[in-house]
Design a protein around this motif. Structure first.
Motif, short mmCIF file in Angstrom:
data_model
loop_
_atom_site.label_atom_id
_atom_site.label_comp_id
_atom_site.label_asym_id
_atom_site.label_seq_id
_atom_site.Cartn_x
_atom_site.Cartn_y
_atom_site.Cartn_z
N GLY A 24 0.83 -1.20 0.00
CA GLY A 24 0.00 0.00 0.00
C GLY A 24 0.86 1.25 0.00
O GLY A 24 2.10 1.16 0.03
N VAL A 25 0.20 2.40 -0.04
CA VAL A 25 0.90 3.69 -0.06
C VAL A 25 0.16 4.66 0.86
O VAL A 25 -1.08 4.64 0.91
N THR A 26 0.91 5.47 1.60
CA THR A 26 0.30 6.54 2.38
C THR A 26 0.80 7.87 1.84
O THR A 26 1.97 8.00 1.48
N THR A 27 -0.12 8.84 1.78
CA THR A 27 0.28 10.21 1.42
C THR A 27 -0.24 11.13 2.52
O THR A 27 -1.05 10.72 3.35
N ASN A 28 0.24 12.34 2.52
CA ASN A 28 -0.31 13.37 3.39
C ASN A 28 -0.15 14.71 2.65
O ASN A 28 0.51 14.75 1.60
N PRO A 29 -0.74 15.79 3.15
CA PRO A 29 -0.66 17.06 2.42
C PRO A 29 0.78 17.52 2.16
O PRO A 29 1.08 18.09 1.11
N THR A 30 1.68 17.26 3.11
CA THR A 30 3.09 17.65 2.92
C THR A 30 3.71 16.87 1.77
O THR A 30 4.43 17.45 0.93
N LEU A 31 3.46 15.57 1.73
CA LEU A 31 4.05 14.72 0.68
C LEU A 31 3.48 15.08 -0.69
O LEU A 31 4.20 15.06 -1.70
N ILE A 32 2.19 15.42 -0.76
CA ILE A 32 1.59 15.83 -2.03
C ILE A 32 2.20 17.17 -2.46
O ILE A 32 2.58 17.35 -3.63
N ALA A 33 2.34 18.10 -1.51
CA ALA A 33 2.88 19.43 -1.83
C ALA A 33 4.33 19.34 -2.30
O ALA A 33 4.79 20.16 -3.10
N ARG A 34 5.06 18.32 -1.80
CA ARG A 34 6.47 18.13 -2.20
C ARG A 34 6.59 17.84 -3.69
O ARG A 34 7.60 18.16 -4.32
N GLU A 35 5.56 17.21 -4.27
CA GLU A 35 5.55 16.92 -5.72
C GLU A 35 4.96 18.14 -6.43
O GLU A 35 3.78 18.18 -6.74
N LYS A 36 5.77 19.13 -6.62
CA LYS A 36 5.33 20.45 -7.09
C LYS A 36 4.36 20.42 -8.27
O LYS A 36 4.64 19.80 -9.30
N GLY A 37 3.22 21.07 -8.07
CA GLY A 37 2.29 21.30 -9.17
C GLY A 37 1.44 20.12 -9.59
O GLY A 37 0.70 20.23 -10.57
N VAL A 38 1.54 19.00 -8.87
CA VAL A 38 0.74 17.83 -9.31
C VAL A 38 -0.72 17.99 -8.89
O VAL A 38 -1.04 18.68 -7.93
N ASP A 39 -1.61 17.34 -9.63
CA ASP A 39 -3.02 17.33 -9.30
C ASP A 39 -3.28 16.18 -8.31
O ASP A 39 -2.85 15.05 -8.56
N PHE A 40 -3.97 16.47 -7.23
CA PHE A 40 -4.18 15.49 -6.15
C PHE A 40 -4.89 14.24 -6.68
O PHE A 40 -4.42 13.11 -6.53
N LYS A 41 -6.02 14.47 -7.35
CA LYS A 41 -6.82 13.34 -7.84
C LYS A 41 -6.01 12.50 -8.85
O LYS A 41 -6.00 11.27 -8.78
N ALA A 42 -5.32 13.19 -9.77
CA ALA A 42 -4.54 12.47 -10.79
C ALA A 42 -3.43 11.65 -10.13
O ALA A 42 -3.16 10.51 -10.53
N THR A 43 -2.79 12.22 -9.09
CA THR A 43 -1.70 11.51 -8.41
C THR A 43 -2.22 10.27 -7.70
O THR A 43 -1.66 9.17 -7.84
N ILE A 44 -3.30 10.42 -6.94
CA ILE A 44 -3.85 9.27 -6.19
C ILE A 44 -4.32 8.19 -7.18
O ILE A 44 -4.08 6.99 -6.98
#
Ligand code: G3P
Length: 215
Positions: A24-44
């Motif tokens: 599995g994979v865990t994300t959090n707002p900090t980890l998503i923000a670290r991937e500059k400019g990515v779309d949350f839904k597209a990334t998940i």
């Protein structure tokens, strides 16, 4: 004990998934923000194509209504999406409501065993004690895992899994398993370090040197 990756970096997830160790994979707002400019839904959604297991997506609302709204939205992205909510009373309300709709939750930012007990009673799918951040305060983070494991084991009604988070080094992985965690979510660097040993490298070098020098 299962291993998750604690990242939103697709290259890291792709690489670790190829080792066959990821559940599995865990994300959090900090980890998503670290991937500059990515779309949350597209990334998940992309992560869900790389790993066949729970993918945690964290809500940012502070109130249960907002968490529920976000949770319902994220859960519709993929059946493997798990809704991450904080260890607060509003978080408990959201867990309870989401569980009634059959949506799994990850109760995060857990720093004591009472939070873990209440999260479990509310119907959390997993609880995330932050062992590294507890260690940072001068208290033994693994003791928190041990306490939660003992409390959950004593109550046959509790099915909540213990996800050891805020893992900082390979020793945390071993200690989490020994303390009774069901899952450890690891930064990619820690997972890489977990598989390294200088004697393995030296042994390979020696075998190759001997092979080349054979008569
Ligand atoms: O997933 C959240 C948790 O693992 C964060 O870790 O290193 O920021 O304390 P850290």
């Amino acid at each position: 004990m299962q291993l998750y990756l604690d990242t939103a970096n697709l290259d890291e997830i792709r690489e670790a998934a190829s080792w066959g160790v990821l559940s599995g994979v865990t994300t959090n707002p900090t980890l998503i923000a670290r991937e500059k400019g990515v779309d949350f839904k597209a990334t998940i959604s992309e992560i869900a194509t790389l790993v066949d297991g729970p993918i945690s997506a964290e809500t940012i609302s502070l109130d249960a209504e907002g968490m529920l709204r976000e949770g319902l939205e994220y859960a519709a992205w993929h059946p493997n999406v798990i809704i991450k909510v904080p260890s607060t009373t509003e978080g408990l309300k959201a867990v309870y409501q989401l569980a009634r709709k059959g949506i799994r939750t990850n109760v995060t930012l857990c720093f004591n065993a009472t939070q873990a007990l209440l999260a479990a009673r509310a119907g959390a799918f997993v609880i995330s004690p932050f062992v590294g951040r507890v260690d940072d305060t001068g208290v033994d983070g693994m003791q928190l895992i041990r306490e939660i494991a003992a409390i959950y084991k004593a109550d046959p009604e509790i099915k909540t899994r213990i996800l050891s988070a805020s893992i900082r080094h390979p020793r945390h992985i071993i200690e989490s398993a020994l303390a009774g965690a069901d899952i450890a979510t690891c930064p990619f660097k820690v997972l890489q370090l977990a598989m390294r040993h200088p004697l393995t490298d030296r042994g390979i070098e020696q075998f190759l040197a001997d092979w080349k020098a054979r008569a």
